[in-house]
Scaffold this active site. Structure first.
Site, mmCIF file in Angstrom:
data_model
loop_
_atom_site.group_PDB
_atom_site.id
_atom_site.type_symbol
_atom_site.label_atom_id
_atom_site.label_comp_id
_atom_site.label_asym_id
_atom_site.label_seq_id
_atom_site.Cartn_x
_atom_site.Cartn_y
_atom_site.Cartn_z
ATOM 1 N N GLU A 56 34.408 60.971 143.312
ATOM 2 C CA GLU A 56 32.974 61.250 143.185
ATOM 3 C C GLU A 56 32.199 59.965 143.479
ATOM 4 O OE1 GLU A 56 30.296 63.474 139.949
ATOM 5 O OE2 GLU A 56 30.571 61.345 139.572
ATOM 6 N N ALA A 100 19.508 55.830 133.704
ATOM 7 C CA ALA A 100 20.701 56.647 133.413
ATOM 8 C C ALA A 100 21.586 55.989 132.346
ATOM 9 C CB ALA A 100 21.504 56.877 134.689
ATOM 10 N N GLU A 133 19.892 56.623 128.992
ATOM 11 C CA GLU A 133 19.970 58.042 128.637
ATOM 12 C C GLU A 133 21.389 58.405 128.188
ATOM 13 O OE1 GLU A 133 20.438 62.346 129.080
ATOM 14 O OE2 GLU A 133 21.523 60.798 130.162
#
Ligand code: 0O2
Length: 218
Positions: A149, A161, A164
């Site tokens: 990925e 990110a 979070e």
């Protein structure tokens, strides 16, 4: 089905992780070459940095359980796409799409699917470009297509990110509403910041080009 003796499972685990690790190395080398070619053509470095990691066994088991899949090596191979993960951090949003294009043009990389969370951010505000690809790893027995990925995002998106992610795990996915709203507001600010930094950079570039042109006219 007869259960597999324990050391066979360990051998299978090691062989699989060797493949994922090799795939990370192969993609990392490609990204380095892509970056160097980009520098040659565009005269600037689009990639701030690259991070790669193999998912930990704990995290693999958690994700399989969370998604309701069997906790087996076969189901991990079939169902999980991010056991080998690479994150490319760019300066500007426009760099992301150029890098995506350069990755897609690599003949030995097969793009299985993409998730463009930049054009379609998640409701919580998450922005990032995800590609799940395969790359052949050449063993003596033949090539094995191995999944990786690739996440591509700007420095600002990455900053958001990480925070979070920390909050998500701290509250086990159930953060208080006001915190979630503030995070969403920050995501919108990050988006605005990315747009402003991009336009500022464009102005700086056109200023330098005009300056060079004027100097040549003199
Ligand atoms: P961790 O702990 O970071 O490893 P797929 O992989 O496509 O089969 P999935 O996992 O739903 O299915 O795909 P998606 O949405 O592309 O997410 C993959 C990874 O992207 C996640 O892995 C995270 O690393 C990251 N990600 C996705 N959504 C968010 C988000 O809202 N916030 C943050 N901070 N990261 C996100 P894991 O395994 O879920 O988590």
């Amino acid at each position: 089905m007869a259960s597999i003796p324990k050391n066979n499972q360990i051998d299978q685990w090691r062989s699989i992780m060797f493949l994922y690790d090799s795939a990370l190395k192969a993609i990392n080398t490609k990204i380095e070459i892509i970056n160097n070619e980009f520098v040659q053509i565009n005269k600037y470095n689009p990639i701030e940095h690259v991070k790669s990691r193999l998912k930990t066994p704990e995290s693999i088991v958690k994700k399989l359980k969370r998604s309701g899949y069997d906790v087996t090596i076969d189901s991990m191979i079939e169902k999980l796409s991010d056991i080998a993960g690479i994150r490319i951090i760019c300066s500007f949003r426009s760099d992301i799409y150029q890098i995506v294009d350069m990755i897609e043009r690599q003949k030995d990389i097969t793009v299985l699917y993409i998730k463009d969370y930049i054009k379609n951010p998640k409701p919580n505000g998450y922005r990032s470009y995800h590609m799940v690809v395969t790359i052949p790893i050449y063993l003596t027995s033949g090539p094995v297509e191995t999944k990786v990925e690739i996440q591509i995002r700007t420095v600002a998106m990455d900053f958001w990110a990480s925070l979070e992610h920390k909050i998500y795990y701290k509250f086990e996915g159930d953060a208080p509403d006001n915190l979630q709203q503030e995070l969403k507001d920050c995501a919108d600010m990050v988006d605005m910041l990315d747009a402003k930094m991009f336009s500022l950079n464009e102005r700086i570039l056109s200023y330098s080009k005009n300056n060079i042109a004027e100097q040549q006219e003199d």
